[in-house]
Design an enzyme around this catalytic site. Structure first.
Site, PDB file in Angstrom:
ATOM      1  N   LYS A  71       4.013  15.783  31.511  1.00  0.00           N
ATOM      2  CA  LYS A  71       4.371  15.354  33.076  1.00  0.00           C
ATOM      3  C   LYS A  71       3.418  14.154  33.253  1.00  0.00           C
ATOM      4  CE  LYS A  71       6.304  19.873  34.388  1.00  0.00           C
ATOM      5  NZ  LYS A  71       6.182  20.885  35.568  1.00  0.00           N
ATOM      6  N   TYR A 130      16.334  18.273  37.295  1.00  0.00           N
ATOM      7  CA  TYR A 130      15.936  19.741  38.041  1.00  0.00           C
ATOM      8  C   TYR A 130      17.042  20.080  38.739  1.00  0.00           C
ATOM      9  CZ  TYR A 130      11.126  19.016  35.857  1.00  0.00           C
ATOM     10  OH  TYR A 130      10.104  19.295  34.771  1.00  0.00           O
ATOM     11  N   HIS A 137       6.479  20.518  30.588  1.00  0.00           N
ATOM     12  CA  HIS A 137       7.582  21.461  30.953  1.00  0.00           C
ATOM     13  C   HIS A 137       8.141  21.708  29.554  1.00  0.00           C
ATOM     14  CE1 HIS A 137      11.752  22.028  32.111  1.00  0.00           C
ATOM     15  NE2 HIS A 137      12.089  21.485  30.933  1.00  0.00           N
ATOM     16  N   ASN A 162       1.152  20.539  36.314  1.00  0.00           N
ATOM     17  CA  ASN A 162       0.649  21.568  35.305  1.00  0.00           C
ATOM     18  C   ASN A 162       1.146  21.113  34.112  1.00  0.00           C
ATOM     19  OD1 ASN A 162       3.701  22.044  35.057  1.00  0.00           O
ATOM     20  ND2 ASN A 162       3.863  23.832  36.149  1.00  0.00           N
ATOM     21  N   GLU A 174      18.843  20.254  28.036  1.00  0.00           N
ATOM     22  CA  GLU A 174      17.731  19.420  28.315  1.00  0.00           C
ATOM     23  C   GLU A 174      17.555  18.192  27.284  1.00  0.00           C
ATOM     24  OE1 GLU A 174      15.330  22.467  31.404  1.00  0.00           O
ATOM     25  OE2 GLU A 174      14.615  22.072  29.068  1.00  0.00           O
TER      26      GLU A 174
END
Length: 140
Positions: A11, A51, A117, A114, A128
């Site tokens: 990310k 998302y 993913h 964080n 995905e």
């Protein structure tokens, strides 16, 4: 055991801090192979489509803005139990709850930032992966 593939995204908070190599080393040390990889800068609309499952959740808009804020590294990881293994290496979503040695414990800045993913199930992984990669781009 069956060989699986899973999607991994490094990310914006991690790419901004130049952590791609350190994060990928953790995947490889766990026995996962990177069989496809690209560095891209998502638009907010693209992040929203990826998302979309979270569209009704209160964090959706913030998540989409964050994912479009800097480049990400999208990749396909392959190995035995790749989905579960990737999730173990990533650690808990909240870095405060993540086990020592996991990516999120070492690198995440917060629950929202964080660092990584990962797909959560075989069906999700297939969807995905196809969002980011054509079949010819995955070289096992």
């Amino acid at each position: 055991m069956a060989i699986e593939r899973t999607l991994s995204i490094i990310k914006p908070d991690a790419t901004r801090r130049n952590l791609t190599g350190k994060i990928n080393a953790k995947f490889e040390e766990a026995g996962l192979r990177i069989v496809a990889q690209k560095r891209i800068h998502l638009t907010k609309d693209q992040a929203g489509k990826f998302y979309e499952v979270h569209k009704e959740r209160p964090f959706y808009d913030e998540l989409c803005s964050f994912m479009a804020s800097e480049p990400v590294v999208a990749q396909v990881l392959e190995g035995e139990r790749a989905i579960a293994k990737n999730r173990e290496v990533m650690g808990a979503t909240n870095p405060a709850n993540a086990a020592d040695g996991t990516i999120r414990k070492e690198f995440a800045l917060s629950v929202g930032e964080n660092s990584v993913h990962g797909s959560d199930a075989p069906e999700t992984a297939a969807q995905e992966i196809s969002f980011f990669f054509a079949g010819l781009e995955i070289v096992g």
